[in-house]
Design a protein around this motif. Structure first.
Motif, PDB file in Angstrom:
ATOM      1  N   GLN A  37      13.790  11.321 -28.374  1.00  0.00           N
ATOM      2  CA  GLN A  37      14.352  10.826 -27.125  1.00  0.00           C
ATOM      3  C   GLN A  37      15.834  10.486 -27.265  1.00  0.00           C
ATOM      4  OE1 GLN A  37      12.676  10.810 -24.250  1.00  0.00           O
ATOM      5  NE2 GLN A  37      10.969  11.715 -25.345  1.00  0.00           N
ATOM      6  N   ASP A  38      16.181   9.894 -28.388  1.00  0.00           N
ATOM      7  CA  ASP A  38      17.564   9.444 -28.566  1.00  0.00           C
ATOM      8  C   ASP A  38      18.120   9.766 -29.950  1.00  0.00           C
ATOM      9  OD1 ASP A  38      16.197   7.721 -30.179  1.00  0.00           O
ATOM     10  OD2 ASP A  38      16.624   5.926 -29.026  1.00  0.00           O
ATOM     11  N   GLY A  39      17.440  10.616 -30.692  1.00  0.00           N
ATOM     12  CA  GLY A  39      17.892  10.978 -32.027  1.00  0.00           C
ATOM     13  C   GLY A  39      17.404  10.057 -33.118  1.00  0.00           C
ATOM     14  N   THR A  40      16.753   8.961 -32.747  1.00  0.00           N
ATOM     15  CA  THR A  40      16.241   8.033 -33.762  1.00  0.00           C
ATOM     16  C   THR A  40      14.729   7.832 -33.651  1.00  0.00           C
ATOM     17  OG1 THR A  40      16.665   6.111 -32.367  1.00  0.00           O
ATOM     18  CG2 THR A  40      18.425   6.776 -33.865  1.00  0.00           C
ATOM     19  N   GLU A  41      14.197   8.020 -32.472  1.00  0.00           N
ATOM     20  CA  GLU A  41      12.765   7.809 -32.235  1.00  0.00           C
ATOM     21  C   GLU A  41      12.099   9.169 -32.012  1.00  0.00           C
ATOM     22  OE1 GLU A  41       9.938   4.930 -29.514  1.00  0.00           O
ATOM     23  OE2 GLU A  41      12.075   5.034 -29.158  1.00  0.00           O
ATOM     24  N   TYR A  42      11.122   9.505 -32.868  1.00  0.00           N
ATOM     25  CA  TYR A  42      10.475  10.811 -32.810  1.00  0.00           C
ATOM     26  C   TYR A  42       9.051  10.692 -32.287  1.00  0.00           C
ATOM     27  CZ  TYR A  42      14.383  12.574 -35.455  1.00  0.00           C
ATOM     28  OH  TYR A  42      15.650  12.927 -35.843  1.00  0.00           O
ATOM     29  N   TYR A  43       8.592  11.762 -31.627  1.00  0.00           N
ATOM     30  CA  TYR A  43       7.217  11.858 -31.149  1.00  0.00           C
ATOM     31  C   TYR A  43       6.626  13.172 -31.642  1.00  0.00           C
ATOM     32  CZ  TYR A  43       8.371   7.925 -28.225  1.00  0.00           C
ATOM     33  OH  TYR A  43       8.762   6.692 -27.795  1.00  0.00           O
ATOM     34  N   PHE A  44       5.364  13.119 -32.034  1.00  0.00           N
ATOM     35  CA  PHE A  44       4.661  14.260 -32.595  1.00  0.00           C
ATOM     36  C   PHE A  44       3.506  14.612 -31.666  1.00  0.00           C
ATOM     37  CE2 PHE A  44       6.707  11.754 -35.782  1.00  0.00           C
ATOM     38  CZ  PHE A  44       7.339  12.683 -36.587  1.00  0.00           C
ATOM     39  N   TYR A  45       3.368  15.905 -31.344  1.00  0.00           N
ATOM     40  CA  TYR A  45       2.375  16.368 -30.374  1.00  0.00           C
ATOM     41  C   TYR A  45       1.502  17.453 -30.978  1.00  0.00           C
ATOM     42  CZ  TYR A  45       5.677  14.258 -27.092  1.00  0.00           C
ATOM     43  OH  TYR A  45       6.505  13.391 -26.443  1.00  0.00           O
ATOM     44  N   GLN A  46       0.215  17.459 -30.598  1.00  0.00           N
ATOM     45  CA  GLN A  46      -0.709  18.512 -30.995  1.00  0.00           C
ATOM     46  C   GLN A  46      -1.603  18.827 -29.813  1.00  0.00           C
ATOM     47  OE1 GLN A  46      -1.338  20.384 -34.045  1.00  0.00           O
ATOM     48  NE2 GLN A  46      -2.410  21.454 -32.428  1.00  0.00           N
ATOM     49  N   ALA A  47      -1.650  20.091 -29.419  1.00  0.00           N
ATOM     50  CA  ALA A  47      -2.561  20.529 -28.364  1.00  0.00           C
ATOM     51  C   ALA A  47      -3.949  20.747 -28.968  1.00  0.00           C
ATOM     52  CB  ALA A  47      -2.058  21.817 -27.726  1.00  0.00           C
ATOM     53  N   VAL A  48      -4.973  20.395 -28.191  1.00  0.00           N
ATOM     54  CA  VAL A  48      -6.359  20.568 -28.631  1.00  0.00           C
ATOM     55  C   VAL A  48      -7.188  21.109 -27.462  1.00  0.00           C
ATOM     56  CG1 VAL A  48      -6.329  18.791 -30.443  1.00  0.00           C
ATOM     57  CG2 VAL A  48      -6.863  18.143 -28.094  1.00  0.00           C
ATOM     58  N   MET A  49      -8.271  21.806 -27.803  1.00  0.00           N
ATOM     59  CA  MET A  49      -9.176  22.362 -26.786  1.00  0.00           C
ATOM     60  C   MET A  49     -10.614  22.099 -27.206  1.00  0.00           C
ATOM     61  SD  MET A  49      -7.317  25.956 -25.955  1.00  0.00           S
ATOM     62  CE  MET A  49      -8.229  26.250 -24.447  1.00  0.00           C
ATOM     63  N   LYS A  50     -11.492  22.034 -26.193  1.00  0.00           N
ATOM     64  CA  LYS A  50     -12.902  21.783 -26.451  1.00  0.00           C
ATOM     65  C   LYS A  50     -13.740  22.565 -25.444  1.00  0.00           C
ATOM     66  CE  LYS A  50     -16.177  17.960 -26.922  1.00  0.00           C
ATOM     67  NZ  LYS A  50     -16.326  16.503 -26.842  1.00  0.00           N
ATOM     68  N   ASN A  51     -14.770  23.235 -25.919  1.00  0.00           N
ATOM     69  CA  ASN A  51     -15.709  23.905 -25.012  1.00  0.00           C
ATOM     70  C   ASN A  51     -16.607  22.848 -24.383  1.00  0.00           C
ATOM     71  OD1 ASN A  51     -14.935  26.592 -25.396  1.00  0.00           O
ATOM     72  ND2 ASN A  51     -16.065  26.686 -27.312  1.00  0.00           N
ATOM     73  N   VAL A  52     -16.731  22.875 -23.068  1.00  0.00           N
ATOM     74  CA  VAL A  52     -17.580  21.896 -22.371  1.00  0.00           C
ATOM     75  C   VAL A  52     -18.674  22.597 -21.618  1.00  0.00           C
ATOM     76  CG1 VAL A  52     -15.913  20.056 -22.188  1.00  0.00           C
ATOM     77  CG2 VAL A  52     -15.929  21.832 -20.453  1.00  0.00           C
TER      78      VAL A  52
END
Length: 52
Positions: A37-52
């Motif tokens: 967001q500002d060069g100092t605070e990082y966010y990590f993302y992972q996409a996931v899927m599930k059969n329903v």
């Protein structure tokens, strides 16, 4: 099919959340994405899927 995105402000936090979702039957979709967001605070993302 259900789709979701898991995110955390640390790698350790993301690992914990993703492992929990895998245990609930979710599967990884693609790789991890990292953003900042500002060069100092990082966010990590992972996409996931599930059969329903």
């Amino acid at each position: 099919m259900e789709y979701d995105v898991v995110y955390a402000s640390s790698v350790e936090g993301l690992i914990k959340k993703v492992n929990q979702m895998i245990a609930e039957g979710w599967q990884l979709q693609g790789g991890v994405t990292v953003s900042t967001q500002d060069g100092t605070e990082y966010y990590f993302y992972q996409a996931v899927m599930k059969n329903v």
